[in-house]
Write a protein that holds these residues in place. Structure first.
Motif, PDB file in Angstrom:
ATOM      1  N   GLY A   1       1.304   8.586  27.202  1.00 57.03           N
ATOM      2  CA  GLY A   1       1.156   8.842  28.608  1.00 57.03           C
ATOM      3  C   GLY A   1       2.087   7.932  29.091  1.00 57.03           C
ATOM      4  O   GLY A   1       3.422   7.601  27.938  1.00 57.03           O
ATOM      5  N   THR A   2       2.883   7.838  30.324  1.00 55.50           N
ATOM      6  CA  THR A   2       4.437   7.046  30.424  1.00 55.50           C
ATOM      7  C   THR A   2       4.419   6.226  30.343  1.00 55.50           C
ATOM      8  O   THR A   2       3.368   4.768  29.727  1.00 55.50           O
ATOM      9  CB  THR A   2       4.577   7.386  32.147  1.00 55.50           C
TER      10      THR A   2
ATOM     11  N   ALA B   1       0.289   5.440  29.103  1.00 54.60           N
ATOM     12  CA  ALA B   1      -0.230   4.395  27.923  1.00 54.60           C
ATOM     13  C   ALA B   1      -0.998   3.443  27.581  1.00 54.60           C
ATOM     14  O   ALA B   1      -0.064   2.678  29.003  1.00 54.60           O
ATOM     15  CB  ALA B   1       1.047   4.768  27.239  1.00 54.60           C
ATOM     16  N   THR B   2      -1.292   3.287  27.046  1.00 55.43           N
ATOM     17  CA  THR B   2      -2.674   1.863  26.770  1.00 55.43           C
ATOM     18  C   THR B   2      -2.177   1.552  25.463  1.00 55.43           C
ATOM     19  O   THR B   2      -2.246   2.257  24.864  1.00 55.43           O
ATOM     20  CB  THR B   2      -3.632   2.216  27.680  1.00 55.43           C
ATOM     21  N   GLY B   3      -2.334   0.303  25.643  1.00 54.28           N
ATOM     22  CA  GLY B   3      -2.508  -0.446  23.856  1.00 54.28           C
ATOM     23  C   GLY B   3      -1.161  -0.631  23.625  1.00 54.28           C
ATOM     24  O   GLY B   3      -0.681  -1.157  22.228  1.00 54.28           O
ATOM     25  N   VAL B   4      -0.043  -0.412  24.152  1.00 58.72           N
ATOM     26  CA  VAL B   4       1.725  -1.226  23.729  1.00 58.72           C
ATOM     27  C   VAL B   4       2.216  -2.117  24.966  1.00 58.72           C
ATOM     28  O   VAL B   4       1.380  -1.711  26.086  1.00 58.72           O
ATOM     29  CB  VAL B   4       2.107   0.426  24.017  1.00 58.72           C
TER      30      VAL B   4
ATOM     31  N   VAL C   1      17.515   1.261  29.857  1.00 62.35           N
ATOM     32  CA  VAL C   1      17.481   1.307  28.954  1.00 62.35           C
ATOM     33  C   VAL C   1      16.278   2.800  28.279  1.00 62.35           C
ATOM     34  O   VAL C   1      14.940   2.653  28.320  1.00 62.35           O
ATOM     35  CB  VAL C   1      16.999   0.239  28.210  1.00 62.35           C
ATOM     36  N   ASP C   2      16.728   3.476  27.212  1.00 62.44           N
ATOM     37  CA  ASP C   2      15.929   4.299  26.917  1.00 62.44           C
ATOM     38  C   ASP C   2      15.229   4.257  25.992  1.00 62.44           C
ATOM     39  O   ASP C   2      15.759   4.612  24.863  1.00 62.44           O
ATOM     40  CB  ASP C   2      16.031   6.237  27.395  1.00 62.44           C
ATOM     41  N   LEU C   3      13.994   3.811  25.444  1.00 60.38           N
ATOM     42  CA  LEU C   3      13.836   3.870  24.819  1.00 60.38           C
ATOM     43  C   LEU C   3      12.786   5.022  24.089  1.00 60.38           C
ATOM     44  O   LEU C   3      12.249   4.864  22.900  1.00 60.38           O
ATOM     45  CB  LEU C   3      11.984   2.968  24.895  1.00 60.38           C
ATOM     46  N   GLY C   4      13.102   6.537  24.783  1.00 64.97           N
ATOM     47  CA  GLY C   4      12.432   7.286  23.708  1.00 64.97           C
ATOM     48  C   GLY C   4      11.091   8.032  23.752  1.00 64.97           C
ATOM     49  O   GLY C   4      10.506   6.811  24.166  1.00 64.97           O
ATOM     50  N   ASN C   5      10.972   9.312  22.994  1.00 66.10           N
ATOM     51  CA  ASN C   5       9.834   9.996  22.901  1.00 66.10           C
ATOM     52  C   ASN C   5       8.592   8.644  21.449  1.00 66.10           C
ATOM     53  O   ASN C   5       9.855   9.783  20.601  1.00 66.10           O
ATOM     54  CB  ASN C   5       9.971  10.815  22.960  1.00 66.10           C
ATOM     55  N   VAL C   6       7.884   8.095  21.722  1.00 63.63           N
ATOM     56  CA  VAL C   6       7.335   7.700  20.402  1.00 63.63           C
ATOM     57  C   VAL C   6       6.417   8.616  20.214  1.00 63.63           C
ATOM     58  O   VAL C   6       5.670   8.720  21.350  1.00 63.63           O
ATOM     59  CB  VAL C   6       7.699   5.869  20.598  1.00 63.63           C
ATOM     60  N   ALA C   7       6.127   8.724  18.881  1.00 63.64           N
ATOM     61  CA  ALA C   7       5.021   9.457  18.548  1.00 63.64           C
ATOM     62  C   ALA C   7       3.327   8.448  18.186  1.00 63.64           C
ATOM     63  O   ALA C   7       3.592   7.214  17.996  1.00 63.64           O
ATOM     64  CB  ALA C   7       4.430   9.741  17.022  1.00 63.64           C
ATOM     65  N   GLN C   8       2.362   8.578  19.196  1.00 62.68           N
ATOM     66  CA  GLN C   8       0.944   7.711  18.977  1.00 62.68           C
ATOM     67  C   GLN C   8       0.948   7.526  17.833  1.00 62.68           C
ATOM     68  O   GLN C   8       1.094   5.910  17.407  1.00 62.68           O
ATOM     69  CB  GLN C   8       0.089   8.527  20.003  1.00 62.68           C
TER      70      GLN C   8
ATOM     71  N   LEU D   1       5.038  -9.456  25.088  1.00 67.56           N
ATOM     72  CA  LEU D   1       5.455  -8.612  25.557  1.00 67.56           C
ATOM     73  C   LEU D   1       5.106  -8.285  27.037  1.00 67.56           C
ATOM     74  O   LEU D   1       4.606  -8.738  28.258  1.00 67.56           O
ATOM     75  CB  LEU D   1       4.591  -7.732  25.049  1.00 67.56           C
ATOM     76  N   LEU D   2       6.054  -7.348  28.130  1.00 67.36           N
ATOM     77  CA  LEU D   2       6.317  -6.891  28.904  1.00 67.36           C
ATOM     78  C   LEU D   2       5.593  -5.724  28.808  1.00 67.36           C
ATOM     79  O   LEU D   2       5.457  -5.429  28.088  1.00 67.36           O
ATOM     80  CB  LEU D   2       7.902  -6.165  29.052  1.00 67.36           C
ATOM     81  N   ALA D   3       4.511  -5.732  30.007  1.00 67.71           N
ATOM     82  CA  ALA D   3       3.419  -4.726  30.875  1.00 67.71           C
ATOM     83  C   ALA D   3       4.476  -3.759  30.893  1.00 67.71           C
ATOM     84  O   ALA D   3       5.327  -3.567  31.219  1.00 67.71           O
ATOM     85  CB  ALA D   3       2.734  -5.323  31.046  1.00 67.71           C
ATOM     86  N   LEU D   4       3.332  -2.268  30.463  1.00 65.60           N
ATOM     87  CA  LEU D   4       4.016  -1.413  30.910  1.00 65.60           C
ATOM     88  C   LEU D   4       3.612  -1.705  32.974  1.00 65.60           C
ATOM     89  O   LEU D   4       2.925  -1.940  33.295  1.00 65.60           O
ATOM     90  CB  LEU D   4       3.564  -0.240  30.640  1.00 65.60           C
ATOM     91  N   ASP D   5       4.575  -0.598  33.544  1.00 65.00           N
ATOM     92  CA  ASP D   5       4.363  -0.469  34.919  1.00 65.00           C
ATOM     93  C   ASP D   5       2.798   0.673  35.371  1.00 65.00           C
ATOM     94  O   ASP D   5       2.430   0.815  34.396  1.00 65.00           O
ATOM     95  CB  ASP D   5       5.541   0.055  35.415  1.00 65.00           C
ATOM     96  N   SER D   6       2.636  -0.289  36.355  1.00 63.29           N
ATOM     97  CA  SER D   6       1.428   0.407  36.712  1.00 63.29           C
ATOM     98  C   SER D   6       1.053   1.897  36.954  1.00 63.29           C
ATOM     99  O   SER D   6       2.185   2.080  37.370  1.00 63.29           O
ATOM    100  CB  SER D   6       0.373  -0.398  37.405  1.00 63.29           C
TER     101      SER D   6
END
Length: 171
Positions: A158-159, A109-112, A47-54, A99-104
């Motif tokens: 970040g990713t 990216a952090t804070g999301v 699922v491509d969540l796209g490029n989201v502006a910080q 929420l699902l954590a971002l892959d390490s």
């Protein structure tokens, strides 16, 4: 004397553990062969969540990016199966366990985190079954939404990939 104190401490620990039971849980369920087949394209879905502006997520916890729809397709559903719910698993975000954590890795990216929601946009906490989806005999589509959600006041770039497994529970 020292041995007596150690023996007394051990006894208190054992006695405290013996009194720790506050209730009973009975697990129930069935293993069945009356299920649908998860279509090949839904077994390993991207699922491509796209490029989201910080700036869209920065400033406060709970800010949400635009949702992205995705579908789990099932087929060959027997007429004895009339509904199902879906449970999404994976690593929970360290700040918001729903929420699902971002892959390490490096450059993350952090804070999301990633929110998964049902077809109506109602969030489904990680490790919790969704509401029931009605199923008809044959092929069915189970629609969901995913989006980034800030977990604090500062989001770094970040990713932002995440990985979840899912389980379909039939009714």
């Amino acid at each position: 004397m020292k041995q007596m104190m150690m023996l007394s401490a051990c006894f208190l620990l054992v006695a405290g553990n013996a009194l720790a039971a506050d209730g009973t849980i009975h697990f129930t369920g069935n293993i069945t062969d009356q299920t649908c087949t998860v279509d090949a394209g839904s077994q390993d879905l991207t699922v491509d969540l796209g490029n989201v502006a910080q700036s869209a997520l920065n400033g406060a916890a709970g800010m949400k990016a635009a949702p992205t729809r995705f579908t789990l397709n099932v087929s060959e559903c027997p007429d004895t199966v009339t509904g199902a719910n879906v449970k999404f698993d994976g690593t929970s975000d360290g700040v918001n366990q729903n929420l699902l954590a971002l892959d390490s890795g490096t450059g993350i990216a952090t804070g999301v985190g990633i929110e998964i929601a049902d077809r109506n946009g109602t969030p489904i906490p990680l490790h919790t079954a969704s509401t029931d989806y009605p199923l008809a005999a044959g092929a069915n589509s189970l629609d969901f939404i995913a989006r980034y959600v800030s977990t604090g006041t500062a989001v770094t770039t970040g990713t932002a990939n995440g990985t979840s497994q899912f389980t379909i529970n039939y009714r």
